[in-house]
Design an enzyme around this catalytic site. Structure first.
Site, PDB file in Angstrom:
ATOM      1  N   THR A   1       0.837  -1.196   0.000  1.00  0.00           N
ATOM      2  CA  THR A   1       0.000   0.000   0.000  1.00  0.00           C
ATOM      3  C   THR A   1       0.877   1.253   0.000  1.00  0.00           C
ATOM      4  OG1 THR A   1      -0.262  -0.199   2.401  1.00  0.00           O
ATOM      5  CG2 THR A   1      -2.033  -1.076   1.040  1.00  0.00           C
TER       6      THR A   1
ATOM      7  N   GLU B   1       2.291  12.605   1.646  1.00  0.00           N
ATOM      8  CA  GLU B   1       2.551  13.909   1.007  1.00  0.00           C
ATOM      9  C   GLU B   1       3.821  13.878   0.148  1.00  0.00           C
ATOM     10  OE1 GLU B   1      -0.071  15.721   1.886  1.00  0.00           O
ATOM     11  OE2 GLU B   1      -0.569  14.499   3.631  1.00  0.00           O
TER      12      GLU B   1
END
Ligand SMILES: Cc1cc2nc3c(=O)[nH]c(=O)nc-3n(C[C@H](O)[C@H](O)[C@H](O)COP(=O)(O)OP(=O)(O)OC[C@H]3O[C@@H](n4cnc5c(N)ncnc54)[C@H](O)[C@@H]3O)c2cc1C
Ligand code: SF4
Lengths: 339, 743
Positions: free
Chosen positions: B635, B706
């Site tokens: 993931t 991010e």
């Protein structure tokens, strides 16, 4: 949504006799453009005649070429063996359009009839001369939003550089139509006054003083098929589409090219551009110029210069004055190399 | 398995559920007697609503209520003090204007709700909404940042300076350049909205699209003066957030008020064009960078100024210039951040938030400077590398950026890059290479979790945290597995509900660190209890020390003595336990203050540019993350891939366009606002340094959501320069900006 009448027909004759000749009546084909316009209330229909069951989807050989039924799906045409072999330009143009899902729904007739993607046209609160009056419901007859052309002096990055008017600078968004215009197609139509055929390049029109009218189809007329005459362009065809992302975006500029070559010499050239005018823009002067000339960068640049003679930018789309001739050269080069 | 060991790549634990339709998103919850709300938005960007005719709408079929500023039910807590990250729709301390939904005829932005229509079906609500006629006294809208730049204000937080301000001017080699990014809109697939159901006079059930159920609960409690205990918020899954769900928006609060008024549950699902005006966006920002260096390429000065748009009614700020303060060893640094208040709806963080905006400017400028100095861009960065944070003058908790540069360079084939632009061709196209660095804070927020081990060996993990798609459930599963040795398929994660232990809002790449630590601590408590059971007098392993024991696959064993072991179920049964349940509240120790904690990334791209058509294609992308121990490799890789796809959009295609004559968007739909599609996104290689951070949390994991995006756009711009010699300082890099005049 305002209530409207919905009828399903199974023969072209019934389609023509069912649909009313007044404004606000539409044939419904794949629905990929019409339904969007209804949802945005750009079109408020009075009557929809569902033509999806008409037996007009065949793609078949004729004595002079190929006939494509108006209800043939964009994907079916693009993938058809006859089209891929004899008219690869059409196949390429179709596959450059929209997305696989949309092409599976969209029909040839609907693609020809799709409206511009000008953002102002789609937003009733913005000025637009193309929308025309409300066609149905409580506000029937009243203007559908403010008049004027929002794109002039506004966001016109996608707009026309050829043949625009002070009333409208929109472009016809179709890719398929660029190929059909280049390939000398004929449109077959049936209507209340019987059948008729017109050349593809005369089907769409320039905005002039009546930007509401995209084409020369009369009320209640139905497109039944498109004919493509046999040609010798298959080996040297290319559809170049320049767009803001690699797929699923309308053309900033597109160029459809078909060349008939003998060695390095161009016997016949066909050129049409998309994303530049209110109709598929056929480059006749450039075609004339290239006839009998050697396929060279020098000649391609000359042809591109000729093609651009009447071009005019409107601010944000000034870049097309460079992008269009560049793209003509690029498309011609690739088409020459294709074999 | 320990911090010292790499984690195995397991499948997303909720993947199957998601692709088979088992995962329920907020709009999937159906309730008896549910009514549907549709918003009518303003067609002007500034002015006064002079009239709103709702008569036809009120009498349209199925209509339950039509609400405008004339009859909007009161929201008692609008003016209460703000707490938490979400503020219930109440604007922050006054700027120029105050915006409260449907409270006044004043129009402050395009799309501002002027009416909310409720009917028994969505279609009927939509039809009734179309019958509403609003008239306006239109004022000229200030929506252009450039045209209003002289009205800029200095937000709180102020300017930053170290060293001498004049250092730049006296540098031997100087570079000054302006960069611009357009408005970007999050545009997740799932539309925004909320369902509100008052189950009692003071009892509220909410299904929302929020990145933090606790924050929404808090916001609604404040707005409606209800005890938070009486409000339950449920958001297990979100179909993409990217920052838009980081606050409670005014229309959500309004739906709750309306549901109370009409006395039945009400659902709002906004349409796509409303997603452009009511749930935030990445603010339009202009930046200027000055870099001064000596002859050898040592940095002497960096000055970084940014000016961003915000709303007239609220100052939204983000950390656009902050990276410049600590990224490179440089004695003289100043940053400056300004806002221009416009007649626009308020922005919000969008993935990689201000840092992505700032990194585009800084990392483009670093590339420009490297070129000027005739230095390789990586060599230039290494020359100015710093192992301590020059802004706070303290060490980084961990930083393996050098290794990231090396491994990324190797993977992209950096050695094939030519330092002079325009030297590589493939057919008619130019080929170029570019790279850029990204950085983002690694947080350790406070969070809680509960774990329940059953005697059948299964484990349940509970936390209120929402899954917005990054694989939160998978990461928490891995963390629990590593402590307790419970097989992956025996672990179940329950999350996204305020009835579960409190968690922070899913954002800031902080959840694995925050909630993961709480899960780690709770699991450790369970483990300690199991060990205690085994070791107690008469216990199976009595007489040993806890440090001698291991726990895996449902067995407590003495590490060095094969055969000396006891099964967990036996252990629990012998103590008449059917389950062991432990809660943990977890937060970082004050010791963390001694470090600067950041995650780093490096992005490499190879592009192909057609000089005639100006078409830029990213043909290869390599993203390297230095984000501590990778908890869930699969993931995490998905996160990086998503960051690249978003980065390609930011670099090449995304721009929300406003016609400033009207102050309105002209491309507020997914056909005209171009997010990257498959054809834009090439094969992507993701590389993880995967070395644990020694201090941030027990797992050694730093965030990575991010940094997957931050810097990417700069890498593309740098590659376009390397390919063509054209420096594009304004995103997105569309064909018109790149093509060359040939005819
Ligand atoms: C997001 C998006 C992206 C797109 N991108 C592209 C693109 O890149 N390139 C491109 O070329 N196109 C693109 N399209 C447009 C697409 O090609 C058209 O929507 C489609 O071809 C219309 O065909 P349809 O059968 O669905 O027509 P409909 O929507 O059913 O009808 C469109 C119009 O044609 C009329 N009509 C249909 N059939 C007939 C007929 N036989 N005789 C007379 N009138 C008829 C209808 O009355 C209606 O007015 C895009 C569309 C969308 C929604
Ligand atoms: S260009 Fe044509 S379609 Fe667009 S706003 Fe002007 S009139 Fe309307």
């Amino acid at each position: 949504m305002n209530p409207f009448q919905f009828t399903r027909v199974t023969t072209p004759q019934a389609a023509v006799s069912t649909i009313s000749k007044t404004a606000g009546t539409y044939f419904l084909a794949g629905g990929t453009n019409l339904i969007d316009l209804i949802k945005r209330e750009v079109i408020i229909p009075e009557q929809l005649v569902d033509i999806t069951k008409l037996p007009l989807a065949a793609i078949e050989k004729t004595s002079s070429g190929i006939r494509i039924g108006a209800m043939a799906k964009n994907s079916a045409v693009a993938d058809h063996e006859l089209i891929k072999k004899h008219f690869p330009l059409l196949s390429m143009a179709l596959n450059a359009g929209a997305s696989a899902q949309l092409r599976n729904m969209a029909t040839v007739g609907g693609n020809m009839m799709q409206r511009t993607r000008c953002s102002y046209f789609y937003d009733n609160s913005m000025p637009c001369n193309k929308r025309g009056p409300v066609q149905s419901g409580p506000d029937k007859g009243q203007p559908n939003g403010p008049g004027g052309c929002g794109a002039i002096g506004g966001s016109n990055r996608m707009h026309a550089i050829f043949g625009a008017s002070a009333k409208c600078i929109a472009v016809h968004p179709s890719d398929m139509c660029i190929a059909l215009a280049a390939l000398d197609a004929t449109v077959n139509i049936t209507g209340p006054k019987g059948d008729r055929s017109i050349s593809f390049t005369e089907f769409h029109r320039l905005p002039g003083d009546i930007p509401q009218k995209d084409n020369t189809l009369a009320p209640a007329e139905l497109i039944t098929s498109v004919d493509l005459p046999t040609n010798a362009f298959a080996e040297h065809s290319y559809y170049l589409k320049v767009r803001d992302r690699a797929s699923y975006a309308f053309a900033l500029v597109s160029v459809g090219v078909g060349l008939e070559m003998k060695g390095k010499i161009i016997q016949q050239a066909r050129l049409a551009m998309g994303g530049v005018a209110h109709k598929p823009w056929r480059l006749s002067e450039a075609e004339q110029f290239l006839k009998g000339k050697e396929a060279s960068e020098f000649n391609f640049k000359q042809a591109a210069t000729l093609a651009m003679a009447s071009a005019k930018g409107y601010g944000e789309n000034d870049f097309k004055l460079t992008l269009a001739p560049n793209s003509i050269v690029e498309a011609l080069q690739i088409a020459t190399e294709n074999a | 398995m320990k911090k010292e060991t790499k984690n195995p790549a397991i499948d997303r634990v909720d993947g199957r559920m998601k692709v088979t339709g088992g995962a329920k998103y907020f709009a999937d919850f159906d309730l008896p007697d549910l009514a549907y709300c549709v918003i009518v938005g303003s067609e002007i960007a500034r002015g006064i609503l002079t009239g709103i005719d709702t008569k036809k709408a009120v009498s349209a079929p199925g209509v339950v209520g039509v609400f405008t500023h004339l009859n909007m039910p009161p929201i008692p807590g609008w003016d209460m003090p703000v707490s938490g990250q979400s503020d219930g729709g109440k604007p922050k301390p006054a700027t120029e204007e105050t915006y409260r939904i449907l409270s006044s005829p004043k129009i402050l932005f395009d799309g501002q709700p002027v009416a909310m229509v409720v009917a028994d079906t969505f279609e009927r609500a939509t039809y009734a909404a179309s019958l509403i006629k609003a008239t306006y006294n239109k004022q000229s809208a200030r929506t252009s940042l450039e045209k209003n730049i002289e009205k800029q204000v200095t937000p709180k937080g102020g300017d930053y300076k170290r060293g001498e301000a004049e250092a730049y001017e006296s540098s031997v080699v100087k570079l000054e350049a302006d960069y611009k990014i357009p408005i970007e809109v999050h545009n997740p697939m799932e539309l925004h909205g909320i369902t509100a159901h008052w189950t009692g006079k003071q009892q509220l059930m909410i299904y929302a699209k929020t990145q933090g159920v606790n924050a929404t609960q808090q916001a609604m409690a404040q707005a409606f003066q209800v005890d938070p205990e009486n409000i339950r918020v449920h958001t297990e899954f979100m179909g993409g957030g990217f920052g838009m769900g980081l606050r409670t928006w005014p229309q959500e609060t309004a739906v709750v008020a309306i549901a109370k008024k009409v006395g039945r549950p009400v659902k709002l699902v906004m349409n796509r064009s409303q997603m452009f005006t009511m749930v935030g966006h990445r603010p339009y920002t202009v930046q200027t960078i000055q870099i001064g260096a000596d002859q050898d390429g040592k940095l002497v000065a960096i000055n970084h100024a940014a000016t961003a748009e915000t709303a007239s009614y609220e100052d939204f700020t983000e950390a656009t210039v902050n990276m410049t303060r600590f990224m490179y060893a440089c004695p003289n640094v100043s940053t400056r951040y300004r806002l221009v208040r416009l007649d626009r709806s308020v922005p919000i963080w969008m993935r990689g938030p201000g840092e992505a905006t700032g990194a585009f400017a800084l990392e483009s400028a670093m590339d420009e400077m490297a070129h000027k100095l005739k230095l390789d861009p990586i060599a230039f960065r290494l020359l100015n590398y710093t192992q301590t944070d020059p802004e706070h003058d303290r060490p980084y908790s961990s930083k393996h950026l050098k290794e990231a540069y090396e491994r990324g360079a190797e993977a992209i084939g950096w050695k094939n890059r030519k330092s002079e632009p325009g030297m590589l061709r493939e057919g008619n196209s130019f080929v170029g290479y570019g790279m850029s660095t990204g950085v983002f804070n690694a947080f350790r927020w406070e969070a809680s979790a509960r774990v329940i081990l059953s005697s059948d060996g299964s484990l349940v993990i509970q936390s209120a945290v929402t899954d917005i798609g990054p694989g939160t459930g998978t990461a928490l599963t891995m963390i629990a597995h590593n402590v307790l040795g419970v097989p992956f398929n025996r672990i179940k994660v329950q999350y996204g509900d305020t009835s579960l232990p409190k968690a922070p809002t899913q954002g800031g790449s902080a959840i694995v660190s925050a909630v993961g630590s709480a899960v780690f601590d709770a699991c450790s408590k369970v483990k300690n209890e199991l060990f205690a059971l085994a070791l107690k007098d008469g216990g199976a392993l009595a007489g040993r020390q806890p440090t001698e024991l291991t726990l895996s696959d449902g067995v407590v064993a003495v590490e060095k003595e094969p055969g000396k072991k006891v099964a967990v179920d036996v252990l629990m049964k012998s103590s008449q336990l059917t389950k062991i349940e432990k809660d943990a509240d977890s937060k970082g120790s004050p010791d963390l203050e001694k470090y600067s904690m950041y995650s780093f990334s490096v992005h490499f791209v190879k592009v192909k540019v057609n000089p005639l058509t100006g078409a830029v294609r990213v043909i290869k992308a390599v993203s390297v993350a230095d984000s501590g121990r990778i908890i869930s490799p699969k993931t995490a890789a998905s996160q990086m891939i998503g960051g690249v796809a978003g980065g390609i959009g930011m670099a090449l295609t995304e721009e929300a366009v406003i016609d400033h004559r009207f102050g309105r968007f002209v491309n507020n739909n997914l056909a005209d606002y171009h997010v990257a599609v498959h054809a834009d996104v090439p094969a992507i290689e993701t590389i993880f340094i995967d070395k644990p951070d020694p201090v941030i949390n027990p797992m050694g994991a730093k965030g990575m959501g991010e940094i997957a995006l931050i810097g990417f756009a700069g890498a593309v711009a740098n590659a376009v320069f390397n390919a063509t010699g054209q420096r594009i300082r304004e995103l997105p890099i569309t064909p018109d900006k790149v093509m060359r005049k040939m005819v």
